[in-house]
Design an enzyme around this catalytic site. Structure first.
Site, PDB file in Angstrom:
ATOM      1  N   ASN A   9      41.210  49.107  37.223  1.00  0.00           N
ATOM      2  CA  ASN A   9      41.234  50.429  37.864  1.00  0.00           C
ATOM      3  C   ASN A   9      42.057  50.286  39.139  1.00  0.00           C
ATOM      4  O   ASN A   9      41.575  49.742  40.133  1.00  0.00           O
ATOM      5  CB  ASN A   9      39.797  50.873  38.178  1.00  0.00           C
ATOM      6  CG  ASN A   9      39.753  52.171  38.962  1.00  0.00           C
ATOM      7  OD1 ASN A   9      40.778  52.824  39.169  1.00  0.00           O
ATOM      8  ND2 ASN A   9      38.565  52.549  39.413  1.00  0.00           N
ATOM      9  N   LYS A  11      42.984  52.450  41.125  1.00  0.00           N
ATOM     10  CA  LYS A  11      42.616  53.437  42.149  1.00  0.00           C
ATOM     11  C   LYS A  11      43.875  54.074  42.748  1.00  0.00           C
ATOM     12  O   LYS A  11      44.886  54.176  42.054  1.00  0.00           O
ATOM     13  CB  LYS A  11      41.705  52.796  43.206  1.00  0.00           C
ATOM     14  CG  LYS A  11      40.501  52.094  42.552  1.00  0.00           C
ATOM     15  CD  LYS A  11      39.400  51.742  43.511  1.00  0.00           C
ATOM     16  CE  LYS A  11      38.247  51.094  42.752  1.00  0.00           C
ATOM     17  NZ  LYS A  11      37.109  50.739  43.592  1.00  0.00           N
ATOM     18  N   HIS A  94      33.402  57.943  38.107  1.00  0.00           N
ATOM     19  CA  HIS A  94      33.438  56.821  39.053  1.00  0.00           C
ATOM     20  C   HIS A  94      32.704  57.221  40.335  1.00  0.00           C
ATOM     21  O   HIS A  94      32.775  58.379  40.751  1.00  0.00           O
ATOM     22  CB  HIS A  94      34.891  56.446  39.362  1.00  0.00           C
ATOM     23  CG  HIS A  94      35.002  55.126  40.055  1.00  0.00           C
ATOM     24  ND1 HIS A  94      34.770  54.990  41.404  1.00  0.00           N
ATOM     25  CD2 HIS A  94      35.264  53.883  39.584  1.00  0.00           C
ATOM     26  CE1 HIS A  94      34.912  53.719  41.732  1.00  0.00           C
ATOM     27  NE2 HIS A  94      35.203  53.021  40.648  1.00  0.00           N
ATOM     28  N   GLU A  96      33.397  56.786  43.306  1.00  0.00           N
ATOM     29  CA  GLU A  96      34.269  57.371  44.333  1.00  0.00           C
ATOM     30  C   GLU A  96      34.517  58.851  44.055  1.00  0.00           C
ATOM     31  O   GLU A  96      34.674  59.651  44.977  1.00  0.00           O
ATOM     32  CB  GLU A  96      35.582  56.569  44.411  1.00  0.00           C
ATOM     33  CG  GLU A  96      35.346  55.216  45.074  1.00  0.00           C
ATOM     34  CD  GLU A  96      36.243  54.091  44.589  1.00  0.00           C
ATOM     35  OE1 GLU A  96      37.277  54.364  43.956  1.00  0.00           O
ATOM     36  OE2 GLU A  96      35.888  52.919  44.840  1.00  0.00           O
ATOM     37  N   GLU A 164      28.441  50.108  37.535  1.00  0.00           N
ATOM     38  CA  GLU A 164      29.067  49.730  38.795  1.00  0.00           C
ATOM     39  C   GLU A 164      28.119  50.056  39.952  1.00  0.00           C
ATOM     40  O   GLU A 164      28.094  51.200  40.427  1.00  0.00           O
ATOM     41  CB  GLU A 164      30.375  50.504  38.995  1.00  0.00           C
ATOM     42  CG  GLU A 164      31.434  50.225  37.947  1.00  0.00           C
ATOM     43  CD  GLU A 164      32.840  50.449  38.499  1.00  0.00           C
ATOM     44  OE1 GLU A 164      33.672  49.559  38.288  1.00  0.00           O
ATOM     45  OE2 GLU A 164      33.090  51.480  39.155  1.00  0.00           O
ATOM     46  N   GLY A 170      34.169  47.068  46.102  1.00  0.00           N
ATOM     47  CA  GLY A 170      35.067  46.855  47.233  1.00  0.00           C
ATOM     48  C   GLY A 170      34.426  46.150  48.414  1.00  0.00           C
ATOM     49  O   GLY A 170      34.994  46.118  49.503  1.00  0.00           O
ATOM     50  N   SER A 210      33.477  44.225  42.719  1.00  0.00           N
ATOM     51  CA  SER A 210      33.914  42.957  43.300  1.00  0.00           C
ATOM     52  C   SER A 210      34.100  41.833  42.271  1.00  0.00           C
ATOM     53  O   SER A 210      33.821  40.667  42.551  1.00  0.00           O
ATOM     54  CB  SER A 210      32.953  42.515  44.412  1.00  0.00           C
ATOM     55  OG  SER A 210      32.991  43.432  45.489  1.00  0.00           O
TER      56      SER A 210
END
Ligand code: 13P
Length: 252
Positions: A9, A11, A94, A96, A164, A170, A210
């Site tokens: 991904n 991003k 996701h 985010e 996730e 991250g 991560s």
């Protein structure tokens, strides 16, 4: 039985020139690795260029989001019809998107339905926040994400789920293999309740958060984890290649 899957991904990173360069470097190195499905999810603007580069090979292409309507007055949105034929996968739900763009389970449910309708393969992301994790709500949150996002959606072999945990994204603080395995076992159980045991047994469920070349073996060494959704490390050629290689090795 379940073909492992490693999806990068990217991003909101890389312009078209950089995306073409990155995929040009990664592709020849992962192309020959069999026994694992390889996907790169680039920004929308690079899909066409990257698609050309991947033509005829084994590396698949994915998008990172889409809207649920097929067309119309939705300024700035990208529809399922625009993606179908352009890429194979689409990441949906996701964290985010949930956090920065207020996507709810209801919206994600509509997106999954819309993706499946046009033959796209959704990678549905689920996972708890740090506060929810600390409050011991992981199971409740994950159960809600899975059941609400898939509500009234017929079983489809095109579905992939990624667990996730938000606190691992991250942050450099990945979950442990056994920790992720336990939640993913729960996800499989929830899916079995929705679609039956045999469907759940064949569903690929990934871990994300991560993941690097240094810890991938810990995840793909687990019985329930079928691969990874990789953020930061998917932008680094040596890391991503190492992740794909180790997955192929572990799932032989
Ligand atoms: P990182 O691998 O950068 O933690 O991101 C994970 C992720 O969000 C993949 O979708």
């Amino acid at each position: 039985m379940r073909v492992p899957l490693i999806a990068g991904n990217w991003k909101m990173n890389t312009n078209v020139t950089e995306a073409v360069k990155l995929v040009g470097e990664i592709r020849p190195l992962i192309e020959p690795i069999s026994n694992v499905e390889k996907v790169v999810c680039t920004p929308f603007v690079s899909l066409t260029a990257v698609r050309e580069m991947l033509k005829g090979g084994s590396v698949k292409l994915g998008a990172q989001n889409m809207y649920f309507e097929e067309k119309g007055a939705y300024t700035g949105e990208v529809s399922p019809l625009m993606l179908s034929g352009l890429c194979e996968y689409v990441i949906l739900g996701h964290s985010e998107r949930r956090q920065c763009f207020n996507e709810t389970n209801e919206i994600i449910n509509k997106k999954i339905r819309a993706a499946l309708k046009v033959g796209l393969k959704p990678i549905l992301c689920v996972g708890e926040s740090l506060a929810q994790y600390e409050a011991g709500k992981t199971e409740a949150v994950v159960t809600d994400h899975v059941t609400s996002s898939l509500k009234d959606i017929p079983a489809s072999d095109n579905l992939v789920i990624a667990y996730e945990p938000v606190w691992a994204i991250g942050t450099g603080k990945a979950a442990t293999g056994p920790q992720a395995n336990k939640v993913i076992r729960l996800v499989r159980k929830i899916v079995a309740g929705l679609y039956g045991d045999s469907f759940a047994r064949n569903l690929r469920i990934l871990y994300g958060g991560s993941v690097t070349g240094d810890n991938i073996a810990e995840f793909v060494g687990q019985s329930e984890i079928d691969g990874a959704l990789v953020g930061g490390a998917s932008l680094k050629v040596d890391q991503f290649v190492s992740i794909v290689k180790q997955t192929a090795q572990a799932k032989k």
